[in-house]
Design an enzyme around this catalytic site. Structure first.
Site, PDB file in Angstrom:
ATOM      1  N   GLU A  54      -1.891 -13.830   1.879  1.00 21.04           N
ATOM      2  CA  GLU A  54      -0.701 -13.812   2.736  1.00 21.04           C
ATOM      3  C   GLU A  54      -1.133 -13.844   4.197  1.00 21.04           C
ATOM      4  OE1 GLU A  54       1.847 -10.445   2.083  1.00 21.04           O
ATOM      5  OE2 GLU A  54       1.900 -10.707  -0.087  1.00 21.04           O
ATOM      6  N   ASN A  62      -5.130  -4.808   4.698  1.00 18.92           N
ATOM      7  CA  ASN A  62      -5.868  -4.089   5.742  1.00 18.92           C
ATOM      8  C   ASN A  62      -7.362  -4.423   5.796  1.00 18.92           C
ATOM      9  OD1 ASN A  62      -3.552  -1.902   4.736  1.00 18.92           O
ATOM     10  ND2 ASN A  62      -3.755  -2.171   6.950  1.00 18.92           N
ATOM     11  N   GLU A 118      -1.114  -6.347  -3.174  1.00 17.83           N
ATOM     12  CA  GLU A 118      -1.606  -5.385  -2.165  1.00 17.83           C
ATOM     13  C   GLU A 118      -1.889  -4.025  -2.807  1.00 17.83           C
ATOM     14  OE1 GLU A 118       1.075  -5.520   1.245  1.00 17.83           O
ATOM     15  OE2 GLU A 118       0.019  -7.280   2.017  1.00 17.83           O
ATOM     16  N   SER A 132      16.852 -11.230   6.600  1.00 19.51           N
ATOM     17  CA  SER A 132      15.448 -11.646   6.693  1.00 19.51           C
ATOM     18  C   SER A 132      14.810 -11.042   7.928  1.00 19.51           C
ATOM     19  CB  SER A 132      15.353 -13.173   6.753  1.00 19.51           C
ATOM     20  OG  SER A 132      14.015 -13.559   7.025  1.00 19.51           O
ATOM     21  N   PRO A 161       0.807  -1.237   0.000  1.00 21.25           N
ATOM     22  CA  PRO A 161       0.000   0.000   0.000  1.00 21.25           C
ATOM     23  C   PRO A 161       0.838   1.286   0.000  1.00 21.25           C
ATOM     24  CG  PRO A 161      -0.923  -1.577   1.522  1.00 21.25           C
ATOM     25  CD  PRO A 161       0.379  -2.160   1.057  1.00 21.25           C
ATOM     26  N   ALA A 162       2.060   1.229   0.544  1.00 23.63           N
ATOM     27  CA  ALA A 162       2.899   2.422   0.593  1.00 23.63           C
ATOM     28  C   ALA A 162       3.713   2.626  -0.682  1.00 23.63           C
ATOM     29  CB  ALA A 162       3.845   2.333   1.795  1.00 23.63           C
ATOM     30  N   LYS A 163       3.843   1.580  -1.485  1.00 26.43           N
ATOM     31  CA  LYS A 163       4.723   1.633  -2.663  1.00 26.43           C
ATOM     32  C   LYS A 163       4.066   0.900  -3.819  1.00 26.43           C
ATOM     33  CE  LYS A 163       8.791   0.924   0.285  1.00 26.43           C
ATOM     34  NZ  LYS A 163       9.787  -0.089   0.678  1.00 26.43           N
ATOM     35  N   ASP A 170      12.625 -14.492   9.680  1.00 27.45           N
ATOM     36  CA  ASP A 170      13.199 -15.823   9.909  1.00 27.45           C
ATOM     37  C   ASP A 170      12.584 -16.517  11.113  1.00 27.45           C
ATOM     38  OD1 ASP A 170      15.266 -15.040  12.215  1.00 27.45           O
ATOM     39  OD2 ASP A 170      15.493 -13.587  10.614  1.00 27.45           O
TER      40      ASP A 170
HETATM   41 CA    CA Z   1      16.065 -11.676  11.168  1.00 28.77          CA
END
Ligand code: CA
Length: 492
Positions: free
Chosen positions: A272, A214, A174, A389, A127-129, A392
Site C-alpha cells: 500500500e 511502519n 498490516e 471517503s 496495527p490498532a485493530k 478522495d
Molecule cells: Ca473526503
C-alpha cells in the site's frame, strides 16, 4: 539537466514520450514488476451512482482505463461478514467476498491478475485493530486455524470459479501486532501457516504474502522478518505499507526490504502507498491528508499535484526496484475512492443538501469509510466517526470521475516521459533556443556527452525518433532565419 561526463553508448534519442506529466524511467530488475492498484471500494461507488471516464473524458469501464494506463495487477480486500444481522453494511465498500468476485472477474477480463487481501475480520484490520470475525468469537486457536483455512480455500475457489486470476494472496492485513484476535507470536504463526497451506492447496503457483506496516521502525520491521523465519512460516513475499507522510525515507524502505530479500530470499513489495494530488476535499468528509495534517514528521519530497503524485509512485517503485530482482512491485491503495457527490465550490444550503445526499449514499451502499451500522463491531472508532471517503484527494480520478494525467505513471515508468512544456529545440534546458543547443546536439552525436530524456526529446526537432545532424542544422537555420521548417514556439 543534461550533462553527463560519459559518452553515449548509442547515438539515438532517449525513448521518452511527451505527456502532461514528466516521469523518470525505471529499468526494472524484475521484468514482471507489479504496478498494482487497490480499488476495493469501487463496486460500492458504482452502486452509489459513480462512473469513471478516461483522460479524454470518455465514459469507460474503470478496469479498462486502469489496464490501458499500465496497471497490471488489482488488489482487493476481503472481510468475512461486514454486515449487521439485518444485512446493513458497515461501509468501507462493504468489501465482502461477493464484491471480490466481481472485481476479480473484471480485472481478469482486462488482463490483470488479482491480489486477494484477506483481513480475517469483519471490518478494517490494521496495527490498532485485529478483531476476529463475529463468527470466530470464543474459538480456540486451533479452531480459528481450521476456520481460517476453510475460509481462505473456499473464498479463493469462488473467486477463481467466477473468472478471477488470483496471482497472490495476503494472509492478513498490516498484521504487525497480531491477526484475527490473536497476538502471541506462536498463535499468530499458526494462523499464518493455516492460510499459507490453504493457498498452496488452492494453487501451488499463487504467491503468499505477509503484510506489515511502519517500516520506519527499521529494527522492529527486520525483527518481524526474523520472527517469520524463527517460526518456520513458509511464505513468499515480505510486504509493507509505505505512506510517505509517516513511514520514513525511501532509502530506509529499500534497506528494510533488502534485509528480508537478502537474509531470507523473499520477494518484497509495497502493498500500500498513496499520495495526495490536491489538499482539497470533494465529498464533505475530512481527508486524512489535508492542509493541517499532511506531513507529520517528514519533509515530503513531492508537491500535492498530479505531477507530485506521479513522482511519488515512480520513486516508491524505484525504491523497491533498488532491492534487486527480489523487488516484486508496488500497489497503490484505493486509487479510485472518489466522492459519491461533488461538494467542490458549494456553500451554505447547497453544500448541506449535497452532504445530506452523500450521507444517504454512504449509509445505503457502504461507499464511505464506515457507516453508522459499524458501531456494533467497532464502537469506539468507526461507530463514532463514520462517514465518507478520507482519501478522495489521493485518487487518480478527479471529483467528476475523469482520469488524472498522473494515472499514466503506471505505463510511463517503463519508457520515461517528458512534460508537455518542454521547449522544442532547447537541448541544453536553459529555457531558450540558441546556438549552444546546436552545439550540445553535435557533442551528443560525437559521444562527448549524453542527453537525458527531456533534453533528447527537445533536441529531436524533426521528430524522426533519433538525433542526427539534421536536428542541429535545423537549429542553425532557424537562428539564421533561413528556415521556417521549425517554429520554436508552436512546437511547445
Ligand atoms: Ca473526503
Amino acid at each position: 539537466m543534461i550533462l553527463s561526463a560519459t559518452a553515449a553508448s548509442a547515438v539515438s534519442r532517449p525513448a521518452a514520450v511527451r505527456r502532461d506529466i514528466a516521469v523518470r524511467k525505471i529499468s526494472f530488475n524484475n521484468p514482471e514488476f507489479i504496478r498494482g492498484m487497490d480499488i476495493s471500494s469501487v463496486i460500492s461507488l458504482e452502486n452509489s451512482g459513480v462512473s469513471f471516464r478516461n483522460a479524454e473524458g470518455e465514459a469507460e469501464d474503470i478496469f479498462k482505463i486502469l489496464s490501458d494506463s499500465g496497471v497490471n495487477y488489482i488488489r482487493v480486500r476481503v472481510w468475512n461478514n461486514p454486515y449487521d444481522k439485518d444485512k446493513n453494511g458497515y461501509g468501507g465498500g462493504n468489501s465482502d467476498l461477493e464484491k471480490a468476485k466481481i472485481i476479480g472477474r473484471r480485472a481478469a477480463e482486462n488482463g490483470m491478475k488479482l491480489l486477494v487481501d484477506f483481513h480475517y475480520s469483519d471490518f478494517w484490520a490494521d496495527p490498532a485493530k485485529q478483531q476476529e470475525p463475529k463468527e470466530w468469537k470464543n474459538l480456540s486457536v486451533s479452531e480459528k486455524c481450521e476456520k481460517l483455512y476453510d475460509y481462505t480455500k473456499t473464498s479463493l475457489d469462488a473467486i477463481k470459479d467466477d473468472g478471477g486470476d488470483v496471482g497472490m494472496v495476503q494472509i492478513g492485513n498490516e498484521t504487525t501486532t497480531g491477526i484475527a484476535g490473536e497476538y502471541a507470536t506462536s498463535n499468530v504463526a499458526k494462523l499464518y501457516k493455516s492460510g499459507i497451506k490453504a493457498v498452496r492447496d488452492f494453487d501451488k503457483n499463487a504467491l503468499t504474502a505477509i503484510h506489515f506496516t511502519n517500516p520506519e521502525r527499521t529494527e522492529a520491521t527486520k525483527d518481524l522478518a526474523d520472527m517469520l523465519s524463527d517460526n518456520q512460516v513458509d511464505y513468499d513475499v515480505f510486504a509493507v505499507s509505505y505512506y510517505p507522510y509517516w513511514h520514513g525515507s525511501l532509502e530506509n524502505l529499500t534497506d528494510v526490504l533488502s534485509y528480508a530479500a537478502k537474509t531470507y530470499g523473499k520477494y518484497v513489495m509495497v502493498a500500500e502507498t498513496s499520495y495526495a494530488y490536491t489538499l482539497d476535499d470533494s465529498d464533505g468528509h475530512a481527508n486524512t491528508v489535508s492542509r493541517w495534517a499532511n506531513n507529520e514528521g517528514e519533509n515530503l519530497l513531492w508537491s500535492f499535484t498530479p505531477q507530485g503524485q506521479a513522482e511519488e509512485v515512480r520513486d516508491v517503485m524505484n525504491a523497491v526496484n533498488n532491492v534487486g530482482e527480489k523487488g516484486l512491485g508496488v500497489f497503490y491503495w484505493e486509487g479510485a475512492w472518489i466522492t459519491v457527490g461533488d461538494t467542490t465550490n458549494l456553500s451554505g444550503s447547497e453544500y448541506n443538501n449535497r452532504l445530506t445526499e452523500n450521507k444517504k449514499l454512504w449509509e445505503s451502499f457502504g461507499s464511505g469509510w464506515a457507516s453508522s451500522k459499524s458501531a456494533e463491531y467497532d464502537p469506539d472508532d468507526a461507530g463514532k466517526y463514520y462517514g465518507g471517503s478520507a482519501v478522495d484527494n489521493q485518487t487518480f480520478f478527479d471529483s467528476k470521475g475523469r482520469a488524472l494525467p498522473s494515472l499514466e505513471v503506471f505505463k510511463l515508468v517503463k519508457t520515461g516521459s517528458v512534460s508537455a512544456d518542454v521547449l522544442s529545440g532547447d537541448a541544453d534546458g536553459d529555457g531558450a533556443v540558441n546556438i549552444n543547443d546546436a552545439t550540445v546536439i553535435q557533442l551528443h552525436l560525437a559521444e562527448k556527452l549524453t542527453l537525458d530524456e527531456a533534453a533528447g526529446y527537445a533536441a529531436d526537432i524533426d521528430r524522426n525518433g533519433e538525433l542526427n545532424i539534421n536536428d542541429a542544422s535545423l537549429i542553425q537555420r532557424y537562428l539564421a532565419r533561413l528556415s521556417t521548417e521549425f517554429e520554436v514556439n508552436t512546437m511547445r
